[in-house]
Design a protein around this motif. Structure first.
Motif, mmCIF file in Angstrom:
data_model
loop_
_atom_site.group_PDB
_atom_site.id
_atom_site.type_symbol
_atom_site.label_atom_id
_atom_site.label_comp_id
_atom_site.label_asym_id
_atom_site.label_seq_id
_atom_site.Cartn_x
_atom_site.Cartn_y
_atom_site.Cartn_z
ATOM 1 N N LYS A 101 112.308 3.597 -34.594
ATOM 2 C CA LYS A 101 111.565 3.799 -33.581
ATOM 3 C C LYS A 101 111.120 3.608 -33.065
ATOM 4 C CE LYS A 101 114.717 8.143 -33.398
ATOM 5 N NZ LYS A 101 115.050 9.865 -33.099
ATOM 6 N N TYR A 102 109.585 3.666 -34.585
ATOM 7 C CA TYR A 102 108.325 2.688 -34.521
ATOM 8 C C TYR A 102 108.317 1.595 -33.903
ATOM 9 C CZ TYR A 102 103.773 1.173 -35.946
ATOM 10 O OH TYR A 102 102.656 0.657 -36.093
ATOM 11 N N GLU A 154 111.052 -0.131 -31.792
ATOM 12 C CA GLU A 154 111.719 -0.222 -30.998
ATOM 13 C C GLU A 154 110.323 0.287 -29.584
ATOM 14 O OE1 GLU A 154 115.116 1.934 -30.420
ATOM 15 O OE2 GLU A 154 115.362 1.475 -31.722
ATOM 16 N N GLU A 155 109.333 1.751 -30.429
ATOM 17 C CA GLU A 155 108.188 2.081 -29.526
ATOM 18 C C GLU A 155 106.641 1.027 -28.634
ATOM 19 O OE1 GLU A 155 105.700 5.387 -30.504
ATOM 20 O OE2 GLU A 155 107.989 6.122 -31.141
ATOM 21 N N ARG A 210 109.244 -2.041 -26.778
ATOM 22 C CA ARG A 210 108.399 -1.035 -25.534
ATOM 23 C C ARG A 210 107.452 -1.204 -25.171
ATOM 24 N NH1 ARG A 210 112.289 2.692 -26.795
ATOM 25 N NH2 ARG A 210 110.918 4.510 -27.425
ATOM 26 N N TRP A 247 97.953 1.626 -33.233
ATOM 27 C CA TRP A 247 99.554 2.029 -33.467
ATOM 28 C C TRP A 247 99.869 2.298 -35.439
ATOM 29 C CZ3 TRP A 247 103.696 1.909 -30.818
ATOM 30 C CH2 TRP A 247 103.437 1.659 -29.133
ATOM 31 N N ARG A 292 100.297 5.519 -35.820
ATOM 32 C CA ARG A 292 101.601 5.897 -35.541
ATOM 33 C C ARG A 292 103.135 5.836 -36.583
ATOM 34 N NH1 ARG A 292 101.539 4.746 -29.632
ATOM 35 N NH2 ARG A 292 103.951 5.159 -29.093
#
Length: 136
Positions: free
Chosen positions: A28-29, A31-32, A35, A92, A95
Motif C-alpha cells: 500500500k505504501y 502504491e501511494e 500514485r 515519505w 510514512r
C-alpha cells in the motif's frame, strides 16, 4: 530532486520473513508513492549471507563472501523517489510501515549539475562520440 531511501531492518541477521500483513502494508505504501508520481524504483535485497564484498587497496582487489559478521547495519532494500525537497523525502520515509527498530536513511542523489563546471566539462567530453576519419 532525487533521493534514495535505504531501509536498515532491525533484525538483519535473522531469517524471519515478513508477515502477510507487513507485506500488504508495504505494498500500500509503495502504491501511494506510485500514485503520487514520486516512485522511480524500489527493490528488496537478499540476505547478506548471499552477498559478496569487493575491496580495493594498493591497486589490488580482494573478494569476501558473506555473511559479514562485523557489520552492524545492513541495507535490506531501497526506494528511489523524485520529490520537491528533502523535507518531502523525509515525510515519505516517515510514512513507511517499517517494523519496530527498523531505520530508514534518506540521501539525496547526485545530479550532473551538482559537480563543478570543470568536472562537467570533462564528463561531457568523455560522452562525445569519437571523431570519424574518412578515407579519401
Amino acid at each position: 530532486m532525487r533521493f534514495m531511501m535505504f531501509i536498515y531492518p532491525a533484525h538483519h541477521g535473522e531469517t524471519a520473513e515478513m508477515t502477510a500483513d507487513q507485506v500488504e502494508a508495504m505494498m500500500k505504501y509503495n502504491e501511494e508513492l506510485t500514485r503520487a508520481g514520486a516512485l522511480l524504483a524500489l527493490d528488496g535485497l537478499h540476505s547478506p549471507a548471499d552477498g559478496v564484498r569487493v575491496s580495493f587497496s594498493g591497486g589490488r582487489r580482494s573478494v569476501v563472501d558473506g555473511p559479514f559478521a562485523e557489520a552492524k547495519e545492513l541495507i535490506g532494500g531501497y526506494w528511489i523517489i523524485d520529490v520537491r525537497s528533502k523535507e518531502e523525502a523525509v515525510e515519505w520515509a516517515s510514512r513507511c510501515p517499517a517494523a519496530d527498530g527498523d531505520m530508514i536513511e534518506v540521501r539525496r542523489m547526485q545530479e550532473f549539475a551538482d559537480f563543478p563546471e570543470e568536472v562537467q566539462d570533462v564528463a561531457t567530453l568523455s560522452q562525445d562520440p569519437p571523431e570519424q576519419t574518412s578515407a579519401s
